[in-house]
Design an enzyme around this catalytic site. Sequence first.
Site, short mmCIF file in Angstrom:
data_model
loop_
_atom_site.label_atom_id
_atom_site.label_comp_id
_atom_site.label_asym_id
_atom_site.label_seq_id
_atom_site.Cartn_x
_atom_site.Cartn_y
_atom_site.Cartn_z
N GLY A 176 0.84 -1.14 0.13
CA GLY A 176 0.03 -0.04 -0.18
C GLY A 176 0.95 1.36 0.04
O GLY A 176 2.06 1.13 -0.40
N SER A 177 0.41 2.22 0.77
CA SER A 177 1.08 3.60 0.54
C SER A 177 2.32 3.70 1.11
O SER A 177 3.06 4.86 0.44
CB SER A 177 -0.04 4.54 1.20
OG SER A 177 -1.27 4.60 0.98
N THR A 178 2.80 2.84 1.91
CA THR A 178 4.22 2.97 2.15
C THR A 178 5.29 2.87 0.96
O THR A 178 6.23 3.35 1.06
CB THR A 178 4.49 2.11 3.20
OG1 THR A 178 4.26 0.73 2.86
CG2 THR A 178 4.10 2.46 4.53
N PHE A 179 4.79 2.07 -0.18
CA PHE A 179 5.29 1.82 -1.11
C PHE A 179 5.66 3.20 -1.94
O PHE A 179 6.65 3.26 -2.94
CB PHE A 179 4.72 0.84 -2.06
CG PHE A 179 5.58 0.08 -3.08
CD1 PHE A 179 6.38 -0.87 -2.63
CD2 PHE A 179 5.18 0.71 -4.29
CE1 PHE A 179 7.24 -1.49 -3.72
CE2 PHE A 179 6.33 -0.33 -5.40
CZ PHE A 179 7.03 -1.22 -4.98
N LYS A 180 4.72 4.25 -1.79
CA LYS A 180 4.64 5.52 -2.55
C LYS A 180 6.21 6.09 -2.25
O LYS A 180 6.70 7.04 -3.08
CB LYS A 180 3.69 6.24 -2.24
CG LYS A 180 2.35 5.85 -2.59
CD LYS A 180 1.03 6.79 -1.90
CE LYS A 180 -0.19 6.12 -2.36
NZ LYS A 180 -1.34 6.50 -1.51
#
Lengths: 637, 373
Positions: free
Chosen positions: A295-299
């Site tokens: 999810g967003s941590t990958f951003k």
Amino acid sequence: MSKITNSNLGKRLLAVFLVIAFVFTAIIVRLAYLQIIASKNITNRAISQWTRDLPMQATRGNITDRNGVVVADTKTAYTVYVRPNSMTDVKAVAGAIASAIGKDYDYIYNKINKKGVSEITVAKKLSKEQMMAISSQNFNGVYFAEESVRYFPYGDFMSQILGFTNVDGVGQFGVEKYYDKYLKGVDGQILTQTDLVGKELPDNITGYLPSIDGMTVSLTVDFNIQSFAEKIVKDAVTDFSAKGANCIVMNPKTGEILAMAQAPTFDLNNIPRDNLDALYSMAKNSMISNVYEPGSTFKILTTAIGLEENTYPDSHRFYCNGSRIVDGKRIKCWRSIGHGSQTFAEGVCNSCNCVFMDIATKVGTTTMYSYLRKFGINEKTGVDLVGEGKGIMLNESIVKNVDLARIGFGQAVAVTPIGLCSAVSSCINGGNKITPYILNNITDSNFGVVQGNTPMVGGRVISKSTSDKVKEMLYGVVENGSGKYAYIPGYKIGGKTGTAQKYENGVIARGKYVSSFLGFMSYGNDDYLCLMTVDEPVGYVYYGSLVAGPYVGELFANIINYKGYKPQYSENDLKVLGKITPMPNLMDMSVEEAIKVLENLGIPYEVEGEGDKVIGQIPAPKADVRYNTVALVRIGS
Amino acid sequence: MIKSKEINFKLIFCVMILCCFGLVMQYSASSYNALKETGDSLFYVKKQLIAFAVGIVALVCATKVNTEFYKKIKWYLLVVSIVLLAIIFIPVLGVEKYGARRWLNLGFFTVQPSEFSKFGLMFFLSGYIHDHKLDKIRNLIIPLLATAIICVLIMLEPNMSITMLVGLSVLIMLICGGIKGRYLLTLALPVLVLVVILIFAEPYRVKRILAFINPWENSRDEGFQLIQSFYALSGGGVFGVGLFNSRQKYTFLPFAESDFIFSIIGEELGFVGAVLLIMLFIYVVFLGVKIAINAKNVYSSLLAVGITSVIACQTLLNVAVVTGSIPPTGLPLPFISNGGSSLVVFMYAIGVLVRIGKESNNTHLLYARHKMK
């Protein structure tokens, strides 16, 4: 004269004597073969029957944290055994053993009341006190043997990192397995000369081959930081009735692992070997072996790629109306009403999916994949622990734009927590690839440090300037954006939240999420990166910002406290915090007086109780208070 | 006149050395087992000491008895030999040990009649052959029949090894007694056939022979004893592990103080000690041969041959067994092994040898003078 003569007899007798002498000579030759030529070979076969050897167990090496706190120790345990033929009072013996080890009397009695068995092992791993309780009664036919057994002073602490050995002392999980050859030492032997049935000879010379104790394995883990991590994962599981939680703290510049905690966990001193499935799932280090959709941590990675590739000029504004249409498919932003027009930095702060879809699709599959490979997403990090898994990326040839857009914000890709930590470390440490590791050094009691460990900082992944920009943006996320729950005034903390839906059998599982927060903090030369994931938090609150963020904040606060880091307030902080002043002593003042003092100092207050006199105050007199601290004034008569 | 007191002290001295050495080695080989089994580490040695004392008396007595006396009573000696072997099979009198009925119970101790009978047969044969020339086939009938009866009785115990010993000794007696070569050959064939049949009649003998061919394959059961003997000898090496330092005597080697004492000697005193002991035996045999050659008449000469052959053959068989040169059979080493009846009988036989030597010294001188005339 036909009578045999004396001389005839003499001739024949001499001939016979010569034959006898010849046979004797042949036997002497045979003796020479046995005693001289084949002597060594045959004697070598005999040696094993002349001696009985008792193995002497080597004491397993300790495992310590980076500062020498012993987290895996050994202690002496006792085995009690009986020789039925020498026992005079079986009932008394059974009673004493049963009460000392807390087992059923009948069970023990049946176990030891056997004839025709020379020796029966009754119980193992007795403590010294239990052993003394039995031995002090001086029973006949009861014996004790000493052995050293693993002992974990903190029980269910670092369970997955430390791992455990099987009953024979062979490492099976974690550090116990990975560094088994250093920890196990070399068993010694006591060689006793015996007769055929193993009875010791009267004046036998006992051969003694001493055991060599195992080496001490020092880990990069910091006992205190590990304690903080252990606390927050346990709290997270309790507070959110989560299926599990885990937390990695590492140094993003070197790759040193400072803490790795996982819940639920188990007591290493009381390993539930009866239920192997449950044991396996708890003993498995999910931080290195489980893959999940981040999810967003990958951003953070997409941000770094976007900046490194100069995908958009700094002035570019992204517009989010709540979704993007890619390849004819509508992909929603998490905020259905949209984020409107925003800069890249604002987009990162808002964690706007549309921004990252734009970057990913503009960069293109080839470039995107080449970066993800450089970050090491599709391979193991090489951490020195057992059972590491690797991330999963779709095969590059089948990636369509719609997939690429989703990869941009952390879907359609899976990572291990340690893999994500390693990749994000490269984004914020100046752009270098690092390899996470847990071994500090290995020390032998005789030879000192036999194996050290130095950070393995590999090639460059992104430029330093990009890394610095990513860092600044992530500071912004914590100061102003979705990461604000991890914010601690006066300290540089950056981070990114993440909430990913879980898949079950290839379908999105409704209501099941992995909430995570990836935060980092720098203070002087000390750097910390922390990834906390909470698996399936129950309840309405599942956003990473709300679930995982505050725990990471708490962890960093604890580290600050433990290390004694001094705050450096920014102007913004000071605005929010106000100035610091010593708390005045309000005791015994009248209510009016006390309120007047606090109002003059600008300290907000609450009054509790009934009466006309102050009988208690929080904070205590002279304690540092900020103008925004609410003082509690208790009054009474 | 003639010096009548020519006693062969060389022979007596050698035998005394052998006996004393035997006592020391028996102590070394048996003390551990004796202590374990009886509580007295000197148990076997004490019994042997008594036998040794009796043996000395026997030896001295034997030197006093004129050899012509044995000639006169040769038929009685044969009958007693046969009767003693036969009464073992009377339940109360016979004692069975290790699966064989070899002992005669005399109340406070047991004796092995075969020890007596093997010499009894030699005494009979020397007398008979002296009277009946062996160049006639009918004169062979009585000696062979006597031998056959004794051998059959011993085989029934069963005791293959003493049977073999008796057979070999009788063979030497016949050769020295002047048997013709062709008679010997016609005799040898049926005897050989018989031996083969006897071996295959008993499964345990076949097993022993197999164990002898490859002891390592049967190291747990049949080959065990032989391998333990090898371990002892090989452990000794050239110079041995030192007196009393045997490892194999600690219950590993069965019958270490009796049939297998040579292994312990080889272990403690090494190849050097074992060879020296064999040399001493050869020397004793040599002295016996010398006495036989110089004996005053053919009868005395044959008597000396008989006694010497028993000593020589028994020593050879024993050492051959412990070195794995022939299949294992239980036979004590003369003078050395533990065993009272054996020692006493052997010492008496030595006494007879000494007597023959003593008697010959007179006649020999006479003979020499006669020649000089």
